[in-house]
Structure formats: C-alpha cells, structure tokens
Design a protein around this motif. Structure first.
Motif, PDB file in Angstrom:
ATOM      1  N   MET A   1       0.809  -1.206   0.000  1.00 53.76           N
ATOM      2  CA  MET A   1       0.000   0.000   0.000  1.00 53.76           C
ATOM      3  C   MET A   1       0.855   1.274   0.000  1.00 53.76           C
ATOM      4  SD  MET A   1      -3.450   0.945   1.118  1.00 53.76           S
ATOM      5  CE  MET A   1      -4.102   2.358   1.904  1.00 53.76           C
TER       6      MET A   1
ATOM      7  N   ASN B   1       3.778   1.918  -1.231  1.00 55.45           N
ATOM      8  CA  ASN B   1       4.405   2.181  -2.530  1.00 55.45           C
ATOM      9  C   ASN B   1       3.422   2.768  -3.524  1.00 55.45           C
ATOM     10  OD1 ASN B   1       7.086   1.558  -2.067  1.00 55.45           O
ATOM     11  ND2 ASN B   1       6.742  -0.620  -2.344  1.00 55.45           N
ATOM     12  N   SER B   2       2.180   2.295  -3.510  1.00 53.53           N
ATOM     13  CA  SER B   2       1.193   2.859  -4.435  1.00 53.53           C
ATOM     14  C   SER B   2       0.855   4.300  -4.053  1.00 53.53           C
ATOM     15  CB  SER B   2      -0.074   2.002  -4.469  1.00 53.53           C
ATOM     16  OG  SER B   2      -0.736   2.024  -3.228  1.00 53.53           O
ATOM     17  N   GLU B   3       0.831   4.578  -2.752  1.00 54.25           N
ATOM     18  CA  GLU B   3       0.579   5.958  -2.321  1.00 54.25           C
ATOM     19  C   GLU B   3       1.737   6.860  -2.705  1.00 54.25           C
ATOM     20  OE1 GLU B   3      -0.137   5.431   1.829  1.00 54.25           O
ATOM     21  OE2 GLU B   3      -2.233   4.915   1.525  1.00 54.25           O
TER      22      GLU B   3
ATOM     23  N   THR C   1       3.724   6.396  -5.234  1.00 58.54           N
ATOM     24  CA  THR C   1       3.617   6.557  -6.685  1.00 58.54           C
ATOM     25  C   THR C   1       2.564   7.601  -7.036  1.00 58.54           C
ATOM     26  OG1 THR C   1       4.321   4.277  -7.020  1.00 58.54           O
ATOM     27  CG2 THR C   1       3.183   5.346  -8.856  1.00 58.54           C
ATOM     28  N   ASP C   2       1.431   7.582  -6.329  1.00 64.04           N
ATOM     29  CA  ASP C   2       0.389   8.591  -6.555  1.00 64.04           C
ATOM     30  C   ASP C   2       0.905   9.989  -6.260  1.00 64.04           C
ATOM     31  OD1 ASP C   2      -1.382   6.624  -7.280  1.00 64.04           O
ATOM     32  OD2 ASP C   2      -2.468   6.606  -5.358  1.00 64.04           O
TER      33      ASP C   2
ATOM     34  N   GLN D   1       4.021  10.945  -6.294  1.00 59.92           N
ATOM     35  CA  GLN D   1       5.014  11.275  -7.324  1.00 59.92           C
ATOM     36  C   GLN D   1       4.334  11.768  -8.594  1.00 59.92           C
ATOM     37  OE1 GLN D   1       8.612  10.965  -7.087  1.00 59.92           O
ATOM     38  NE2 GLN D   1       8.232  12.388  -8.755  1.00 59.92           N
ATOM     39  N   ARG D   2       3.241  11.138  -8.983  1.00 58.75           N
ATOM     40  CA  ARG D   2       2.483  11.551 -10.164  1.00 58.75           C
ATOM     41  C   ARG D   2       1.924  12.976  -9.972  1.00 58.75           C
ATOM     42  NH1 ARG D   2      -1.218   7.656 -10.135  1.00 58.75           N
ATOM     43  NH2 ARG D   2       0.336   6.164 -10.821  1.00 58.75           N
TER      44      ARG D   2
ATOM     45  N   ARG E   1      10.574   6.770  -0.629  1.00 57.56           N
ATOM     46  CA  ARG E   1      10.509   5.509  -1.382  1.00 57.56           C
ATOM     47  C   ARG E   1      11.619   4.562  -0.915  1.00 57.56           C
ATOM     48  NH1 ARG E   1       7.820   4.448  -5.975  1.00 57.56           N
ATOM     49  NH2 ARG E   1       7.575   6.618  -6.533  1.00 57.56           N
TER      50      ARG E   1
END
Length: 95
Positions: free
Chosen positions: A1, A3-5, A7-8, A10-11, A51
């Motif tokens: 979880m 890592n996906s946050e 990534t979000d 970072q986007r 990260r």
C-alpha cells in the motif's frame, strides 16, 4: 500500500512541476515562482527518500519513549537564582 501511495504522490508532483513551469512562462523568473520551483524540487527529493525508506521496518514508539509532563505548576524554588537570559537577564541589586 505505501508504494502505491508514494507513486500517486510522485504523479501529482509531476503534474505540479508542469503547472509551476507554466506559471514561470507566464510570470517570468520572479522570486515567487523560483520558490515554488524550489518547493517542488524539495517534494521530489523527499518522495525519493521516502521511497527508499518504505521497505525498512517502521520503529514503533513505546510507552518508555513518551515523557509525561504534568500540568501542575513547577515548584517556584526550582527557578530561584535563575537568570532570564532570553529577556536580557535580571540581576537582584544587593545592599
């Protein structure tokens, strides 16, 4: 979880970087825009560090780490003879 946050986030920072670049095009190289660019850069650095830390186990705080400070007033004798350096000091006159 996490890592996906990350990534979000970072986007979102990537989108923010494009928007601030657009502001720079519109307003020029003014201090306000440079500060925003610096802030976006700092966010990018922090996300990269986060990260790297995401895979490390988190240290949980134990009750022993928490220092309870009572709401009761301190004993006035504790401050007797102390100097208020932050406000220029106070020296009792003798004699």
């Amino acid at each position: 979880m996490p890592n996906s946050e990350i990534t979000d986030v970072q986007r979102i920072v990537t989108v923010l970087r494009r928007k601030v670049a657009s502001l720079r095009f519109h307003f020029g190289d003014v201090p306000d825009v440079r500060r925003l660019l610096n802030d976006v850069e700092r966010l990018d650095i922090d996300i990269t560090e986060l990260r790297g830390n995401a895979s490390r186990p988190r240290r949980t705080q134990t009750l022993a780490d928490v220092v309870m400070i009572p709401d009761a007033p301190y004993n006035p004798e504790l401050w007797q003879g102390a100097d208020d350096e932050g406000v220029g000091g106070y020296r009792r006159q003798t004699g």
